[in-house]
Scaffold this motif. Structure first.
Motif, PDB file in Angstrom:
ATOM      1  N   LYS A 199       0.957  -1.407  -0.081  1.00 44.68           N
ATOM      2  CA  LYS A 199       0.024   0.019   0.209  1.00 44.68           C
ATOM      3  C   LYS A 199       1.284   0.752   0.072  1.00 44.68           C
ATOM      4  CE  LYS A 199      -2.772  -0.641   3.367  1.00 44.68           C
ATOM      5  NZ  LYS A 199      -2.991  -0.181   5.346  1.00 44.68           N
ATOM      6  N   ASP A 200       1.997   1.210   0.124  1.00 51.02           N
ATOM      7  CA  ASP A 200       3.586   2.101   0.229  1.00 51.02           C
ATOM      8  C   ASP A 200       2.874   2.595  -1.727  1.00 51.02           C
ATOM      9  OD1 ASP A 200       3.545   2.366   2.839  1.00 51.02           O
ATOM     10  OD2 ASP A 200       4.727   1.222   3.100  1.00 51.02           O
ATOM     11  N   GLN A 258       0.114  11.089  -2.105  1.00 55.38           N
ATOM     12  CA  GLN A 258       1.088  11.100  -2.152  1.00 55.38           C
ATOM     13  C   GLN A 258       1.627   9.819  -2.056  1.00 55.38           C
ATOM     14  OE1 GLN A 258       2.846  14.992   0.143  1.00 55.38           O
ATOM     15  NE2 GLN A 258       3.871  14.765  -2.170  1.00 55.38           N
ATOM     16  N   SER A 259       2.614   9.045  -2.182  1.00 56.01           N
ATOM     17  CA  SER A 259       2.878   8.214  -1.632  1.00 56.01           C
ATOM     18  C   SER A 259       4.160   7.740  -0.947  1.00 56.01           C
ATOM     19  CB  SER A 259       2.693   6.658  -2.394  1.00 56.01           C
ATOM     20  OG  SER A 259       2.713   5.703  -2.172  1.00 56.01           O
ATOM     21  N   ARG A 299       4.779  13.332  -6.209  1.00 51.99           N
ATOM     22  CA  ARG A 299       4.044  12.626  -5.732  1.00 51.99           C
ATOM     23  C   ARG A 299       4.532  11.581  -4.588  1.00 51.99           C
ATOM     24  NH1 ARG A 299       0.484  15.418  -4.664  1.00 51.99           N
ATOM     25  NH2 ARG A 299       1.780  16.746  -6.372  1.00 51.99           N
ATOM     26  N   ALA A 300       5.601  11.324  -4.461  1.00 48.12           N
ATOM     27  CA  ALA A 300       6.668  10.524  -3.727  1.00 48.12           C
ATOM     28  C   ALA A 300       6.708  11.292  -2.659  1.00 48.12           C
ATOM     29  CB  ALA A 300       7.875  10.270  -4.605  1.00 48.12           C
ATOM     30  N   GLU A 301       6.650  10.345  -1.561  1.00 44.12           N
ATOM     31  CA  GLU A 301       7.749  10.444  -0.598  1.00 44.12           C
ATOM     32  C   GLU A 301       8.495  10.240  -0.326  1.00 44.12           C
ATOM     33  OE1 GLU A 301       3.936   8.888   1.482  1.00 44.12           O
ATOM     34  OE2 GLU A 301       3.957  11.204   2.598  1.00 44.12           O
ATOM     35  N   ASP A 302       9.429   9.424  -0.352  1.00 38.36           N
ATOM     36  CA  ASP A 302      10.509   8.534  -0.510  1.00 38.36           C
ATOM     37  C   ASP A 302      11.535   8.229  -1.274  1.00 38.36           C
ATOM     38  OD1 ASP A 302      12.162   8.376   1.759  1.00 38.36           O
ATOM     39  OD2 ASP A 302      11.471   6.096   2.689  1.00 38.36           O
ATOM     40  N   LYS A 331      10.249   5.463   7.778  1.00 35.47           N
ATOM     41  CA  LYS A 331       9.683   6.497   8.932  1.00 35.47           C
ATOM     42  C   LYS A 331       8.247   6.146   7.920  1.00 35.47           C
ATOM     43  CE  LYS A 331      10.226   9.806   5.435  1.00 35.47           C
ATOM     44  NZ  LYS A 331      10.434  10.877   4.742  1.00 35.47           N
ATOM     45  N   PHE A 332       7.710   4.887   7.809  1.00 36.93           N
ATOM     46  CA  PHE A 332       6.377   4.711   7.647  1.00 36.93           C
ATOM     47  C   PHE A 332       5.964   3.267   8.027  1.00 36.93           C
ATOM     48  CE2 PHE A 332       8.301   6.995   3.822  1.00 36.93           C
ATOM     49  CZ  PHE A 332       7.857   8.206   3.275  1.00 36.93           C
TER      50      PHE A 332
END
Length: 525
Positions: free
Chosen positions: A16-17, A208-209, A283-286, A337-338
């Motif tokens: 789901k990430d 975002q993901s 859109r990417a957080e990582d 962190k997720f």
């Protein structure tokens, strides 16, 4: 892309990430199928249509063939989906699509056991008397489609069940309905599921993901001349006659009187595509992974723009490998962190698609399971005479010739009596209903409940033969055959006490003995 995704999962990311971003629905379909084939879970609002499943296509074409065995297209589609996609045992497409010219040799040879009868023709038991749902389950078992869990088949069964509930269970009707509604039938996966999301860039705005993939970053920035139309105008004669013209877009419009409108539209198209690129890239957080499939060196598209930027930027060029065409920056490790959040939704894996024979699912107890038909023409010779009269009286609502005729015809249609006995039975029923005391309980003025079940709190069920509800009294009438027994009074007293507990007042109890045509009043106390 698949190997890279699996690597991210081993590093600690959840499915789901991850989001897969695409420009077109066809690309969403391609990505979703690749993920499903890799045993990854997918949530997609785009084009996971059931018609894209070879198993579903096989079943639909089997429906068509079973209702029209002369349909050559259906036979070719059955062979194609079954042999090429499902069994993966035959690759000669020419032989498949020309099988009609070879007397349907492949079709006769490769259909599974049970499809053909002993005479070499279609096994009539496949379709005979079955609902569309039961037929589908039988075909799934016959063609071995349920040996492994398949989300498309499960959803297809849901669609068939919903259709049967809302329409009918007829295979003919379903095939017509499917042709009209097949585009609406898609896989449904709950949003809370731990699954990779496949989305178009237009729909990802605001989301975002942790990990984002853009596998097809090569969409055109120019107006598509094959499908785009636009409104143009001109103040030049003779085109100033109309305020606007609806024309097909083409670069050649830049050299016409409509050039201003065309160039403006071209600039806006480029700007829209740059905005899409910006949305996708942010859109990417990582982690962000981008794929640039080749699409012509001279075309103006997202892929070439990205490559030119990497090559010509002194800052970005440091991490760009011109030989492999790859650009890497940042760490491949999981940031940590997720964290998993408990949504309360749990998923269970099926080892196979569970289906069963419809005949084994439900046992229907016949209403007349103890009744044995008799061919004697004379009523006095019938062993079932009392039982038949008992059933006939339960059908009578009022006394009239029309009612008597309807009751007798109903008994004939149920096989309780035969047509030769009709006139004798009519006379018998008229004689019984002519009784002055019995007659008053068969009028249309009272509310009557024939053989209505009474369910008690402990689950026990009682069914008086006839309860008549008058304005000031409640009559319970029970029919009995044979001789008088004490148990008969005990039983009808129990009916009376139950009705009394239910709130009915002034209860009167009567037994009618069919054989001797006598009425016995029973005291409730």
């Amino acid at each position: 892309m698949i190997n890279n995704i699996k690597q991210q999962l081993t590093l600690g990311y959840r499915q789901k990430d991850i989001i897969i971003l695409v420009r077109k629905k066809s690309e969403a379909l391609e990505a979703a199928h690749a993920l499903i084939d890799a045993n990854l879970r997918v949530i997609s609002s785009e084009s996971l249509m059931l018609t894209n499943s070879p198993k579903v296509r096989l079943l639909v074409n089997l429906f068509v063939y079973l209702t029209d065995s002369r349909n050559e297209i259906a036979k070719a589609e059955i062979l194609y989906n079954y042999l090429v996609y499902i069994k993966q045992s035959y690759s000669d497409l020419n032989a498949i699509f020309t099988d009609k010219l070879n007397s349907d040799k492949l079709f006769q040879e490769f259909m599974p056991a049970g499809f053909w009868g002993s005479n070499g023709n279609l096994n009539i038991n496949i379709l005979s008397g079955k609902s569309i749902y039961a037929l589908t389950e039988d075909l799934i078992k016959m063609f071995g489609l349920g040996n492994s869990p398949d989300i498309y088949l499960l959803r297809f069964l849901d669609v068939i069940k919903k259709y049967s509930d809302e329409n009918n269970s007829d295979v003919y009707g379903f095939t017509d309905w499917w042709q009209e509604h097949r585009e609406e039938s898609t896989i449904i996966v709950p949003e809370e599921e731990d699954a990779i999301r496949v989305m178009t860039i237009h729909k990802v705005k605001g989301l975002q993901s942790p990990v984002v993939y853009i596998p097809f970053a090569n969409w055109d920035f120019t107006i598509n001349p094959q499908s785009a139309y636009m409104w143009v105008s001109s103040n030049k004669t003779p085109f100033d006659f109309s305020q606007a013209y609806y024309v097909k877009s083409s670069p050649s419009l830049g050299n016409t009187y409509f050039s201003d409108d065309y160039l403006e539209e071209a600039a806006l198209t480029i700007l829209d595509n740059l905005n899409l690129l910006y949305v996708a890239f942010t859109r990417a957080e990582d982690k962000l992974f981008i794929g640039l499939p080749q699409k012509g060196k001279n075309s103006f598209n997202a892929g070439n723009l990205i490559l030119d930027t990497l090559k010509n930027s002194a800052e970005l060029n440091v991490n760009f490998n011109a030989e492999s065409g790859s650009y890497d920056i940042g760490s491949v490790n999981y940031s940590g962190k997720f964290k998993e959040a408990d949504t309360g939704t749990k998923a269970y894996k099926l080892n196979n698609l569970i289906t069963s024979d419809f005949a084994e699912k439900i046992l229907i107890k016949p209403e007349f399971d103890s009744f044995k038909p008799e061919d004697f023409s004379s009523l006095k010779n019938l062993k079932n005479r009392g039982s038949i009269i008992h059933k006939a009286l339960s059908y009578v609502n009022e006394i009239s010739d029309k009612e008597t005729e309807n009751v007798i015809n109903r008994m004939i249609s149920q096989g309780l009596i035969n047509a030769e006995q009709k006139s004798e039975w009519k006379s018998e029923l008229r004689e019984i209903l002519s009784d002055a005391e019995l007659k008053k309980w068969f009028n249309s003025e009272s509310k009557v409940m024939n053989e209505r079940e009474i369910v008690l709190p402990d689950g026990k069920i009682y069914r008086p033969d006839r309860v008549i509800l008058n304005s000031n009294s409640t009559i319970v009438l029970d029919y009995k055959s044979g001789i008088k027994l004490k148990d008969h009074e005990t039983q009808i007293k129990l009916y009376g006490s139950i009705l009394k507990e239910m709130g009915y007042k002034n209860i009167e109890l009567y037994l009618y003995y069919i054989t001797i045509k006598k009425i016995l009043k029973v005291n409730i106390n």
